[in-house]
Design a protein around this motif. Structure first.
Motif: not given
Length: 421
Positions: A56, A59, A65, A139, A142
Protein backbone atom coordinates in the motif's frame (compact mmCIF):
# COMPACT_ATOMS: atom_id res chain seq x y z
CA UNK A 1 -20.68 -29.27 9.03
CA UNK A 2 -22.16 -25.80 9.47
CA UNK A 3 -18.98 -23.87 10.17
CA UNK A 4 -18.12 -20.93 7.91
CA UNK A 5 -14.46 -22.01 7.89
CA UNK A 6 -13.66 -24.79 5.43
CA UNK A 7 -10.84 -26.78 3.84
CA UNK A 8 -9.36 -25.18 0.71
CA UNK A 9 -7.40 -26.10 -2.40
CA UNK A 10 -4.13 -24.52 -1.28
CA UNK A 11 -1.23 -23.68 -3.58
CA UNK A 12 2.42 -23.52 -2.50
CA UNK A 13 5.34 -22.73 -4.78
CA UNK A 14 7.55 -25.47 -6.19
CA UNK A 15 11.31 -25.23 -5.65
CA UNK A 16 11.15 -21.65 -4.38
CA UNK A 17 13.54 -20.00 -1.94
CA UNK A 18 10.88 -19.61 0.75
CA UNK A 19 12.77 -16.87 2.55
CA UNK A 20 12.41 -14.77 -0.60
CA UNK A 21 8.94 -16.08 -1.42
CA UNK A 22 7.21 -14.88 1.78
CA UNK A 23 6.72 -11.15 2.43
CA UNK A 24 4.77 -9.30 5.09
CA UNK A 25 1.20 -7.97 4.75
CA UNK A 26 0.76 -5.24 2.14
CA UNK A 27 -0.67 -2.73 4.63
CA UNK A 28 2.46 -2.67 6.80
CA UNK A 29 5.28 -0.09 6.71
CA UNK A 30 3.17 2.32 4.66
CA UNK A 31 5.19 5.23 6.06
CA UNK A 32 8.51 3.51 5.43
CA UNK A 33 9.14 3.03 1.70
CA UNK A 34 12.74 2.09 2.49
CA UNK A 35 11.45 -1.16 4.04
CA UNK A 36 9.83 -2.22 0.77
CA UNK A 37 12.90 -1.17 -1.22
CA UNK A 38 15.01 -3.48 0.97
CA UNK A 39 12.52 -6.32 0.37
CA UNK A 40 12.69 -5.69 -3.38
CA UNK A 41 16.47 -5.86 -3.24
CA UNK A 42 16.37 -9.08 -1.18
CA UNK A 43 13.93 -10.77 -3.57
CA UNK A 44 15.72 -9.82 -6.77
CA UNK A 45 14.66 -12.08 -9.67
CA UNK A 46 13.37 -14.92 -7.49
CA UNK A 47 9.75 -16.08 -7.39
CA UNK A 48 8.15 -14.08 -4.59
CA UNK A 49 4.78 -13.01 -3.25
CA UNK A 50 6.17 -9.48 -3.50
CA UNK A 51 5.43 -9.73 -7.22
CA UNK A 52 1.88 -10.96 -6.55
CA UNK A 53 0.73 -8.20 -4.17
CA UNK A 54 0.54 -4.41 -4.15
CA UNK A 55 2.19 -2.90 -1.06
CA UNK A 56 0.00 0.00 0.00
CA UNK A 57 3.00 2.31 0.17
CA UNK A 58 2.64 2.44 -3.65
CA UNK A 59 -1.12 3.06 -3.82
CA UNK A 60 -0.72 6.75 -4.68
CA UNK A 61 2.11 6.28 -7.17
CA UNK A 62 1.43 7.32 -10.76
CA UNK A 63 2.28 3.84 -12.06
CA UNK A 64 -0.18 1.96 -9.85
CA UNK A 65 -2.16 0.64 -12.85
CA UNK A 66 1.02 -0.77 -14.39
CA UNK A 67 1.89 -2.40 -11.07
CA UNK A 68 -1.51 -4.10 -10.95
CA UNK A 69 -1.14 -5.30 -14.55
CA UNK A 70 2.30 -6.72 -13.71
CA UNK A 71 0.81 -8.58 -10.71
CA UNK A 72 -1.81 -10.24 -12.90
CA UNK A 73 0.80 -11.15 -15.51
CA UNK A 74 3.07 -12.72 -12.90
CA UNK A 75 0.21 -14.80 -11.48
CA UNK A 76 -0.70 -16.06 -14.94
CA UNK A 77 2.95 -16.83 -15.71
CA UNK A 78 3.39 -18.92 -12.56
CA UNK A 79 0.20 -20.85 -13.24
CA UNK A 80 1.01 -21.47 -16.92
CA UNK A 81 4.52 -22.66 -16.01
CA UNK A 82 3.12 -25.03 -13.36
CA UNK A 83 5.10 -23.35 -10.57
CA UNK A 84 2.73 -24.48 -7.79
CA UNK A 85 1.91 -27.66 -5.91
CA UNK A 86 -1.80 -27.90 -5.07
CA UNK A 87 -3.05 -29.46 -1.83
CA UNK A 88 -6.69 -30.29 -2.51
CA UNK A 89 -9.37 -29.86 0.16
CA UNK A 90 -6.80 -29.18 2.87
CA UNK A 91 -6.15 -27.34 6.10
CA UNK A 92 -2.65 -26.25 7.11
CA UNK A 93 -1.66 -26.25 10.78
CA UNK A 94 0.78 -23.36 11.08
CA UNK A 95 3.20 -22.39 13.85
CA UNK A 96 4.67 -18.91 13.68
CA UNK A 97 7.65 -18.14 15.90
CA UNK A 98 7.40 -14.39 16.41
CA UNK A 99 10.27 -11.94 16.74
CA UNK A 100 9.88 -12.20 20.54
CA UNK A 101 10.28 -15.99 20.44
CA UNK A 102 6.64 -16.77 21.28
CA UNK A 103 4.82 -19.32 19.09
CA UNK A 104 1.43 -18.45 17.59
CA UNK A 105 -0.54 -21.40 16.21
CA UNK A 106 -3.18 -21.14 13.49
CA UNK A 107 -5.14 -23.00 10.83
CA UNK A 108 -5.15 -21.96 7.17
CA UNK A 109 -8.30 -22.67 5.18
CA UNK A 110 -11.03 -20.55 3.60
CA UNK A 111 -13.92 -18.51 4.97
CA UNK A 112 -17.38 -18.46 3.38
CA UNK A 113 -18.16 -14.89 2.29
CA UNK A 114 -21.89 -15.64 2.35
CA UNK A 115 -21.52 -15.75 6.15
CA UNK A 116 -19.64 -12.44 6.39
CA UNK A 117 -20.97 -8.89 6.63
CA UNK A 118 -18.53 -6.09 7.51
CA UNK A 119 -21.18 -3.41 8.05
CA UNK A 120 -21.61 -1.97 11.54
CA UNK A 121 -24.45 -3.72 13.35
CA UNK A 122 -23.93 -6.96 11.44
CA UNK A 123 -25.25 -10.16 13.01
CA UNK A 124 -23.41 -12.56 10.68
CA UNK A 125 -21.23 -15.42 12.04
CA UNK A 126 -18.14 -13.66 10.61
CA UNK A 127 -17.86 -9.96 11.50
CA UNK A 128 -15.54 -7.01 11.28
CA UNK A 129 -14.08 -5.82 14.57
CA UNK A 130 -13.47 -2.27 13.42
CA UNK A 131 -15.12 0.20 11.09
CA UNK A 132 -14.43 -0.50 7.43
CA UNK A 133 -13.30 2.47 5.34
CA UNK A 134 -15.17 2.22 2.03
CA UNK A 135 -12.54 4.28 0.21
CA UNK A 136 -9.91 1.61 0.88
CA UNK A 137 -11.83 -1.12 -0.97
CA UNK A 138 -11.85 0.06 -4.64
CA UNK A 139 -8.03 0.07 -5.07
CA UNK A 140 -7.87 -3.44 -3.64
CA UNK A 141 -10.68 -4.66 -5.90
CA UNK A 142 -8.62 -3.51 -8.88
CA UNK A 143 -5.95 -5.98 -7.79
CA UNK A 144 -8.46 -8.81 -7.20
CA UNK A 145 -10.50 -8.16 -10.35
CA UNK A 146 -8.81 -10.10 -13.14
CA UNK A 147 -6.43 -11.89 -10.76
CA UNK A 148 -6.45 -15.70 -11.09
CA UNK A 149 -4.98 -16.08 -7.58
CA UNK A 150 -5.51 -14.72 -4.12
CA UNK A 151 -2.91 -14.44 -1.39
CA UNK A 152 -3.94 -13.77 2.16
CA UNK A 153 -2.77 -11.87 5.20
CA UNK A 154 -6.22 -12.31 6.78
CA UNK A 155 -6.24 -13.53 10.38
CA UNK A 156 -9.58 -14.31 12.01
CA UNK A 157 -10.01 -14.83 15.74
CA UNK A 158 -12.04 -17.45 17.59
CA UNK A 159 -12.81 -17.16 21.31
CA UNK A 160 -11.84 -20.68 22.38
CA UNK A 161 -10.78 -20.43 26.01
CA UNK A 162 -10.77 -24.22 26.46
CA UNK A 163 -8.46 -24.57 23.42
CA UNK A 164 -10.53 -27.24 21.69
CA UNK A 165 -10.03 -26.31 18.03
CA UNK A 166 -6.45 -25.35 17.08
CA UNK A 167 -4.23 -26.46 19.93
CA UNK A 168 -4.89 -30.24 19.61
CA UNK A 169 -3.48 -30.06 16.08
CA UNK A 170 0.01 -29.78 17.59
CA UNK A 171 0.01 -33.58 17.93
CA UNK A 172 0.54 -33.83 14.16
CA UNK A 173 4.20 -32.90 14.69
CA UNK A 174 4.82 -36.34 16.20
CA UNK A 175 3.90 -38.18 13.01
CA UNK A 176 4.29 -35.71 10.11
CA UNK A 177 6.95 -33.58 8.48
CA UNK A 178 6.28 -29.90 7.70
CA UNK A 179 5.52 -28.89 4.13
CA UNK A 180 7.43 -25.67 4.82
CA UNK A 181 9.82 -24.63 7.57
CA UNK A 182 11.90 -21.49 7.14
CA UNK A 183 13.06 -18.14 8.49
CA UNK A 184 11.11 -15.02 7.53
CA UNK A 185 12.89 -11.94 6.24
CA UNK A 186 13.28 -8.60 8.03
CA UNK A 187 13.17 -9.96 11.60
CA UNK A 188 9.88 -11.76 10.93
CA UNK A 189 10.78 -14.82 13.00
CA UNK A 190 10.16 -18.34 11.69
CA UNK A 191 7.22 -20.32 10.33
CA UNK A 192 6.39 -23.96 9.69
CA UNK A 193 3.26 -25.59 8.32
CA UNK A 194 1.77 -29.09 8.27
CA UNK A 195 -1.03 -30.56 6.14
CA UNK A 196 -3.71 -31.89 8.50
CA UNK A 197 -4.90 -35.48 7.86
CA UNK A 198 -8.59 -35.95 7.16
CA UNK A 199 -9.37 -37.21 10.66
CA UNK A 200 -7.89 -34.07 12.20
CA UNK A 201 -9.84 -31.86 9.79
CA UNK A 202 -13.07 -33.55 10.82
CA UNK A 203 -12.18 -33.04 14.50
CA UNK A 204 -11.50 -29.33 13.84
CA UNK A 205 -14.85 -28.80 12.14
CA UNK A 206 -16.72 -30.69 14.85
CA UNK A 207 -15.02 -28.54 17.51
CA UNK A 208 -15.91 -25.36 15.61
CA UNK A 209 -19.54 -26.50 15.33
CA UNK A 210 -19.66 -27.07 19.08
CA UNK A 211 -17.96 -23.74 19.85
CA UNK A 212 -20.40 -21.94 17.55
CA UNK A 213 -23.58 -23.55 18.83
CA UNK A 214 -26.16 -21.07 20.16
CA UNK A 215 -26.10 -22.79 23.56
CA UNK A 216 -22.31 -22.50 23.93
CA UNK A 217 -22.34 -18.93 22.63
CA UNK A 218 -25.04 -17.73 25.00
CA UNK A 219 -23.36 -19.39 27.98
CA UNK A 220 -19.97 -17.92 27.06
CA UNK A 221 -21.22 -14.33 27.02
CA UNK A 222 -24.22 -14.57 29.37
CA UNK A 223 -26.61 -13.68 26.54
CA UNK A 224 -29.91 -14.93 25.16
CA UNK A 225 -31.58 -14.68 21.76
CA UNK A 226 -28.45 -13.14 20.26
CA UNK A 227 -27.00 -14.12 16.84
CA UNK A 228 -23.81 -16.14 17.16
CA UNK A 229 -20.47 -14.45 16.53
CA UNK A 230 -17.88 -17.19 16.04
CA UNK A 231 -15.30 -15.47 13.82
CA UNK A 232 -14.07 -11.93 14.57
CA UNK A 233 -11.58 -10.17 12.33
CA UNK A 234 -8.10 -9.81 13.75
CA UNK A 235 -6.01 -8.60 10.80
CA UNK A 236 -6.83 -8.02 7.15
CA UNK A 237 -10.27 -6.47 7.69
CA UNK A 238 -10.15 -4.51 4.43
CA UNK A 239 -8.79 -7.48 2.48
CA UNK A 240 -11.72 -9.63 3.55
CA UNK A 241 -14.12 -6.76 2.80
CA UNK A 242 -12.56 -6.54 -0.66
CA UNK A 243 -13.08 -10.26 -1.25
CA UNK A 244 -16.71 -9.84 -0.18
CA UNK A 245 -17.31 -6.88 -2.49
CA UNK A 246 -15.68 -8.66 -5.41
CA UNK A 247 -17.91 -11.70 -4.88
CA UNK A 248 -21.00 -9.48 -4.65
CA UNK A 249 -19.88 -7.74 -7.85
CA UNK A 250 -19.69 -11.10 -9.60
CA UNK A 251 -23.23 -11.90 -8.51
CA UNK A 252 -24.51 -8.51 -9.74
CA UNK A 253 -22.78 -8.97 -13.08
CA UNK A 254 -24.14 -12.50 -13.54
CA UNK A 255 -27.84 -12.35 -12.66
CA UNK A 256 -29.48 -15.74 -12.64
CA UNK A 257 -26.17 -17.63 -12.67
CA UNK A 258 -25.54 -20.10 -9.84
CA UNK A 259 -22.30 -18.94 -8.19
CA UNK A 260 -22.71 -21.07 -5.06
CA UNK A 261 -19.66 -23.17 -5.98
CA UNK A 262 -17.60 -20.37 -7.51
CA UNK A 263 -14.14 -20.15 -5.88
CA UNK A 264 -14.59 -16.39 -5.34
CA UNK A 265 -17.33 -17.19 -2.82
CA UNK A 266 -14.53 -17.95 -0.39
CA UNK A 267 -11.42 -16.17 0.87
CA UNK A 268 -8.19 -17.72 2.06
CA UNK A 269 -7.67 -17.02 5.77
CA UNK A 270 -5.92 -18.17 8.92
CA UNK A 271 -7.90 -18.64 12.13
CA UNK A 272 -6.14 -18.03 15.46
CA UNK A 273 -7.32 -18.51 19.03
CA UNK A 274 -7.82 -15.23 20.89
CA UNK A 275 -6.42 -17.00 23.95
CA UNK A 276 -3.06 -17.83 22.38
CA UNK A 277 -0.39 -16.62 24.83
CA UNK A 278 1.57 -15.29 21.85
CA UNK A 279 -1.30 -13.01 20.82
CA UNK A 280 -1.07 -9.53 22.27
CA UNK A 281 -3.19 -6.51 21.44
CA UNK A 282 -1.36 -3.25 20.93
CA UNK A 283 -2.63 0.21 20.16
CA UNK A 284 -2.29 1.59 16.64
CA UNK A 285 -0.88 5.08 16.90
CA UNK A 286 -1.35 8.08 14.59
CA UNK A 287 1.05 10.39 12.79
CA UNK A 288 -0.42 13.52 11.19
CA UNK A 289 1.69 15.27 8.54
CA UNK A 290 1.46 18.44 6.48
CA UNK A 291 -0.16 20.02 9.53
CA UNK A 292 0.32 23.02 11.83
CA UNK A 293 0.85 21.11 15.10
CA UNK A 294 -0.18 24.03 17.29
CA UNK A 295 -3.44 24.49 15.36
CA UNK A 296 -4.25 20.80 15.72
CA UNK A 297 -3.51 20.81 19.44
CA UNK A 298 -5.53 23.98 20.01
CA UNK A 299 -8.60 22.75 18.11
CA UNK A 300 -8.40 19.32 19.74
CA UNK A 301 -8.15 20.91 23.18
CA UNK A 302 -11.32 22.88 22.52
CA UNK A 303 -13.26 19.98 20.93
CA UNK A 304 -12.39 17.27 23.45
CA UNK A 305 -11.87 19.36 26.56
CA UNK A 306 -8.23 18.40 26.95
CA UNK A 307 -6.51 19.18 30.23
CA UNK A 308 -3.90 17.83 32.62
CA UNK A 309 -6.62 16.89 35.10
CA UNK A 310 -6.93 13.07 35.17
CA UNK A 311 -9.93 11.52 33.42
CA UNK A 312 -10.89 8.07 32.14
CA UNK A 313 -9.62 8.70 28.60
CA UNK A 314 -6.09 9.88 27.89
CA UNK A 315 -3.50 9.92 25.10
CA UNK A 316 -0.07 11.38 24.39
CA UNK A 317 1.02 13.98 21.84
CA UNK A 318 4.51 13.46 20.35
CA UNK A 319 6.06 16.60 18.90
CA UNK A 320 9.74 16.80 17.91
CA UNK A 321 10.36 13.50 19.74
CA UNK A 322 8.92 14.93 22.99
CA UNK A 323 5.88 13.42 24.78
CA UNK A 324 3.04 15.24 26.53
CA UNK A 325 0.01 13.40 28.00
CA UNK A 326 -3.49 14.90 27.97
CA UNK A 327 -6.85 13.79 29.40
CA UNK A 328 -10.16 13.97 27.52
CA UNK A 329 -13.00 15.58 29.48
CA UNK A 330 -15.48 15.79 26.60
CA UNK A 331 -15.29 12.28 25.09
CA UNK A 332 -17.35 11.44 22.01
CA UNK A 333 -16.85 7.65 22.20
CA UNK A 334 -16.63 4.86 24.76
CA UNK A 335 -12.99 4.36 23.78
CA UNK A 336 -10.14 6.88 23.68
CA UNK A 337 -9.32 5.89 20.11
CA UNK A 338 -12.92 6.65 19.08
CA UNK A 339 -12.89 10.16 20.57
CA UNK A 340 -9.50 10.93 19.00
CA UNK A 341 -10.33 9.47 15.59
CA UNK A 342 -13.69 11.24 15.33
CA UNK A 343 -11.96 14.58 15.90
CA UNK A 344 -9.11 13.78 13.49
CA UNK A 345 -11.51 12.78 10.70
CA UNK A 346 -13.14 16.20 10.77
CA UNK A 347 -9.90 18.12 11.23
CA UNK A 348 -8.19 16.38 8.32
CA UNK A 349 -11.23 16.91 6.11
CA UNK A 350 -11.20 20.64 6.86
CA UNK A 351 -7.46 21.21 6.63
CA UNK A 352 -6.22 18.79 3.98
CA UNK A 353 -3.44 17.25 6.08
CA UNK A 354 -2.54 13.56 6.00
CA UNK A 355 -2.72 10.74 8.54
CA UNK A 356 -0.93 7.43 8.80
CA UNK A 357 -1.47 4.56 11.22
CA UNK A 358 1.67 3.42 12.97
CA UNK A 359 2.67 0.24 14.81
CA UNK A 360 5.32 1.00 17.44
CA UNK A 361 6.05 4.05 19.58
CA UNK A 362 9.61 4.34 18.29
CA UNK A 363 8.37 4.88 14.74
CA UNK A 364 6.00 7.64 15.93
CA UNK A 365 8.87 9.34 17.73
CA UNK A 366 11.09 9.22 14.64
CA UNK A 367 8.38 10.54 12.31
CA UNK A 368 7.42 13.32 14.74
CA UNK A 369 10.85 14.89 14.16
CA UNK A 370 9.80 15.91 10.65
CA UNK A 371 8.49 19.41 10.06
CA UNK A 372 4.72 19.91 10.14
CA UNK A 373 4.23 16.55 11.88
CA UNK A 374 2.68 15.46 15.16
CA UNK A 375 2.24 11.98 16.61
CA UNK A 376 -0.52 10.62 18.85
CA UNK A 377 0.13 7.63 21.12
CA UNK A 378 -2.98 5.72 22.16
CA UNK A 379 -3.56 3.22 25.01
CA UNK A 380 -3.66 -0.55 24.48
CA UNK A 381 -6.97 -2.43 24.40
CA UNK A 382 -7.51 -5.60 26.46
CA UNK A 383 -8.09 -8.54 24.14
CA UNK A 384 -10.73 -9.92 26.51
CA UNK A 385 -12.86 -6.89 25.59
CA UNK A 386 -12.98 -7.71 21.87
CA UNK A 387 -15.81 -10.23 21.43
CA UNK A 388 -18.16 -8.73 24.06
CA UNK A 389 -17.68 -5.23 22.60
CA UNK A 390 -18.30 -6.32 19.00
CA UNK A 391 -21.35 -8.36 20.04
CA UNK A 392 -22.91 -5.54 22.05
CA UNK A 393 -21.73 -2.37 20.30
CA UNK A 394 -20.85 -3.44 16.78
CA UNK A 395 -17.53 -2.71 15.05
CA UNK A 396 -14.94 -0.73 16.98
CA UNK A 397 -13.52 2.56 15.66
CA UNK A 398 -11.14 1.88 12.78
CA UNK A 399 -7.53 1.15 13.62
CA UNK A 400 -8.37 0.50 17.27
CA UNK A 401 -5.85 -2.25 17.88
CA UNK A 402 -3.10 -4.28 16.30
CA UNK A 403 -2.11 -7.85 17.02
CA UNK A 404 1.58 -7.45 17.72
CA UNK A 405 4.40 -5.61 16.00
CA UNK A 406 4.59 -5.04 12.26
CA UNK A 407 7.26 -7.73 11.74
CA UNK A 408 4.96 -10.27 13.43
CA UNK A 409 2.05 -9.71 11.04
CA UNK A 410 1.04 -12.53 8.76
CA UNK A 411 3.37 -13.12 5.83
CA UNK A 412 2.01 -14.17 2.44
CA UNK A 413 2.83 -17.85 1.89
CA UNK A 414 -0.18 -19.80 0.59
CA UNK A 415 -2.18 -19.04 -2.57
CA UNK A 416 -5.54 -20.14 -3.91
CA UNK A 417 -7.28 -19.95 -7.31
CA UNK A 418 -10.29 -17.61 -7.38
CA UNK A 419 -11.37 -18.02 -11.00
CA UNK A 420 -13.27 -20.91 -12.54
CA UNK A 421 -11.33 -23.37 -14.68
Amino acid sequence: MSTSFKAADILLPKNADMEKWAVVACDQYTGQPDYWERVKSTVGEADSTLKLILPEVYLEESDVEQRISAIHSEMKRMLSENRFTEYKNSLIYLERTQSDGKIRAGLVGMIDLEDYDYRKGSTSPVRATEATVAERIPPRIKVRRGAPLELSHIMILIDDEQKTVIEPCEAIKDTSSPIYDFTLMENGGKVKGYILPQAQCERVFAALDKLGSPEAFEKRYSLSDTPVLLYAMGDGNHSLATAKEYYEELKRNNPGKDLSTHPARYALAEIVNLHSPALEFEAIHRIITEVDPQQLIAEMTEALGLSKQPAEQKFTFVLNDSEETWYIHKPTSQLTVGSVQEFLDGFIRRNGCKIDYIHGKDVVHNLSKQEQSVGILLPDMKKSELFPTVIKDGALPRKTFSMGHAEDKRFYIECRKITEE
